[in-house]
Design a protein around this motif. Sequence first.
Motif, PDB file in Angstrom:
ATOM      1  N   MET A 119      -6.268   1.553   6.569  1.00 15.31           N
ATOM      2  CA  MET A 119      -5.920   2.457   5.490  1.00 15.31           C
ATOM      3  C   MET A 119      -5.084   1.724   4.437  1.00 15.31           C
ATOM      4  O   MET A 119      -5.276   1.916   3.238  1.00 15.31           O
ATOM      5  CB  MET A 119      -5.150   3.654   6.028  1.00 15.31           C
ATOM      6  N   ALA A 120      -4.166   0.867   4.886  1.00 15.97           N
ATOM      7  CA  ALA A 120      -3.316   0.122   3.951  1.00 15.97           C
ATOM      8  C   ALA A 120      -4.156  -0.760   3.034  1.00 15.97           C
ATOM      9  O   ALA A 120      -3.880  -0.857   1.830  1.00 15.97           O
ATOM     10  CB  ALA A 120      -2.300  -0.721   4.719  1.00 15.97           C
ATOM     11  N   THR A 121      -5.201  -1.369   3.586  1.00 20.81           N
ATOM     12  CA  THR A 121      -6.093  -2.197   2.775  1.00 20.81           C
ATOM     13  C   THR A 121      -6.792  -1.347   1.723  1.00 20.81           C
ATOM     14  O   THR A 121      -6.848  -1.708   0.547  1.00 20.81           O
ATOM     15  CB  THR A 121      -7.137  -2.907   3.660  1.00 20.81           C
ATOM     16  N   SER A 162       2.223  -8.434  -8.255  1.00 18.86           N
ATOM     17  CA  SER A 162       2.512  -8.185  -6.836  1.00 18.86           C
ATOM     18  C   SER A 162       3.784  -7.370  -6.674  1.00 18.86           C
ATOM     19  O   SER A 162       3.882  -6.533  -5.772  1.00 18.86           O
ATOM     20  CB  SER A 162       2.614  -9.504  -6.066  1.00 18.86           C
ATOM     21  N   THR A 163       4.749  -7.573  -7.567  1.00 10.60           N
ATOM     22  CA  THR A 163       6.016  -6.838  -7.475  1.00 10.60           C
ATOM     23  C   THR A 163       5.849  -5.354  -7.782  1.00 10.60           C
ATOM     24  O   THR A 163       6.673  -4.538  -7.375  1.00 10.60           O
ATOM     25  CB  THR A 163       7.065  -7.426  -8.435  1.00 10.60           C
ATOM     26  N   ALA A 164       4.782  -4.982  -8.484  1.00  9.52           N
ATOM     27  CA  ALA A 164       4.542  -3.578  -8.815  1.00  9.52           C
ATOM     28  C   ALA A 164       3.811  -2.842  -7.691  1.00  9.52           C
ATOM     29  O   ALA A 164       3.853  -1.619  -7.621  1.00  9.52           O
ATOM     30  CB  ALA A 164       3.746  -3.473 -10.109  1.00  9.52           C
ATOM     31  N   LEU A 165       3.133  -3.590  -6.826  1.00 12.61           N
ATOM     32  CA  LEU A 165       2.329  -2.951  -5.780  1.00 12.61           C
ATOM     33  C   LEU A 165       3.165  -2.214  -4.738  1.00 12.61           C
ATOM     34  O   LEU A 165       2.819  -1.099  -4.349  1.00 12.61           O
ATOM     35  CB  LEU A 165       1.441  -3.977  -5.068  1.00 12.61           C
ATOM     36  N   MET A 176       2.740   1.707  -3.978  1.00 16.51           N
ATOM     37  CA  MET A 176       2.148   2.130  -2.706  1.00 16.51           C
ATOM     38  C   MET A 176       3.176   2.719  -1.752  1.00 16.51           C
ATOM     39  O   MET A 176       2.802   3.249  -0.702  1.00 16.51           O
ATOM     40  CB  MET A 176       1.460   0.933  -2.042  1.00 16.51           C
ATOM     41  N   GLY A 177       4.453   2.587  -2.081  1.00 19.50           N
ATOM     42  CA  GLY A 177       5.484   3.067  -1.163  1.00 19.50           C
ATOM     43  C   GLY A 177       5.567   2.227   0.094  1.00 19.50           C
ATOM     44  O   GLY A 177       5.865   2.725   1.173  1.00 19.50           O
ATOM     45  N   MET A 178       5.293   0.924  -0.041  1.00 15.42           N
ATOM     46  CA  MET A 178       5.305   0.008   1.102  1.00 15.42           C
ATOM     47  C   MET A 178       6.478  -0.952   1.001  1.00 15.42           C
ATOM     48  O   MET A 178       6.846  -1.382  -0.084  1.00 15.42           O
ATOM     49  CB  MET A 178       4.018  -0.833   1.143  1.00 15.42           C
ATOM     50  N   GLU A 179       7.001  -1.305   2.160  1.00 17.70           N
ATOM     51  CA  GLU A 179       8.042  -2.331   2.228  1.00 17.70           C
ATOM     52  C   GLU A 179       7.409  -3.685   1.928  1.00 17.70           C
ATOM     53  O   GLU A 179       6.226  -3.903   2.187  1.00 17.70           O
ATOM     54  CB  GLU A 179       8.676  -2.347   3.622  1.00 17.70           C
ATOM     55  N   ALA A 180       8.210  -4.604   1.431  1.00 19.84           N
ATOM     56  CA  ALA A 180       7.713  -5.927   1.030  1.00 19.84           C
ATOM     57  C   ALA A 180       7.048  -6.666   2.189  1.00 19.84           C
ATOM     58  O   ALA A 180       5.997  -7.286   2.004  1.00 19.84           O
ATOM     59  CB  ALA A 180       8.849  -6.756   0.447  1.00 19.84           C
ATOM     60  N   THR A 181       7.626  -6.604   3.381  1.00 17.90           N
ATOM     61  CA  THR A 181       7.043  -7.350   4.509  1.00 17.90           C
ATOM     62  C   THR A 181       5.667  -6.801   4.886  1.00 17.90           C
ATOM     63  O   THR A 181       4.744  -7.570   5.142  1.00 17.90           O
ATOM     64  CB  THR A 181       7.971  -7.331   5.743  1.00 17.90           C
ATOM     65  N   SER A 182       5.527  -5.484   4.906  1.00 23.38           N
ATOM     66  CA  SER A 182       4.223  -4.885   5.224  1.00 23.38           C
ATOM     67  C   SER A 182       3.206  -5.215   4.143  1.00 23.38           C
ATOM     68  O   SER A 182       2.048  -5.524   4.440  1.00 23.38           O
ATOM     69  CB  SER A 182       4.342  -3.367   5.355  1.00 23.38           C
ATOM     70  N   LEU A 183       3.643  -5.144   2.892  1.00 27.45           N
ATOM     71  CA  LEU A 183       2.747  -5.451   1.783  1.00 27.45           C
ATOM     72  C   LEU A 183       2.307  -6.912   1.841  1.00 27.45           C
ATOM     73  O   LEU A 183       1.131  -7.214   1.637  1.00 27.45           O
ATOM     74  CB  LEU A 183       3.419  -5.148   0.445  1.00 27.45           C
TER      75      LEU A 183
END
Length: 161
Positions: free
Chosen positions: A32-34, A49-52, A56-63
Amino acid sequence: MKNKTIDYILRATWQTVSRMYNEEAAKYGATMATGFALLSIDKEKGTPSTALGPKMGMEATSLTRTLKSMEEKGLIIKKKNPNDGRGVLIYLTDYGKEKRALSKSTVIQFNDSIKKHISDEKWDNFIEVAETINKLIQDKEIFNQSENKENEIARITKDKK
């Protein structure tokens, strides 16, 4: 669900939706994240990349993990941002654009299916309630009211007696 709290209903519903999307995405070797990332990347201009993460409401490590996996699968490419040498722009490859279309059709199918089972009025009410919840939280109107919290604690304590 009438006696459930708002947060319970939101969480339980989101977990069900998330599981459904992950099961569907797994049929195509994705998550789903993909799919969400594919839909969040501008298909023509790319996306910093900093806007994603915030989008998406995702933490940097998960992203970072998601983007690495997407790059390995040939869904995206990263290029230096010409306007900011420190930044990176994420672009969809042709394969990524194909998978983005698949993700989009999956989301549209989900929305259409739900809308077939509820009236326009209920849909509008749902949107209004969700927007109100988001606004109250963004405006910090939930927990920044210490007087309200003290009154609520007093009410709960009184109800327990």
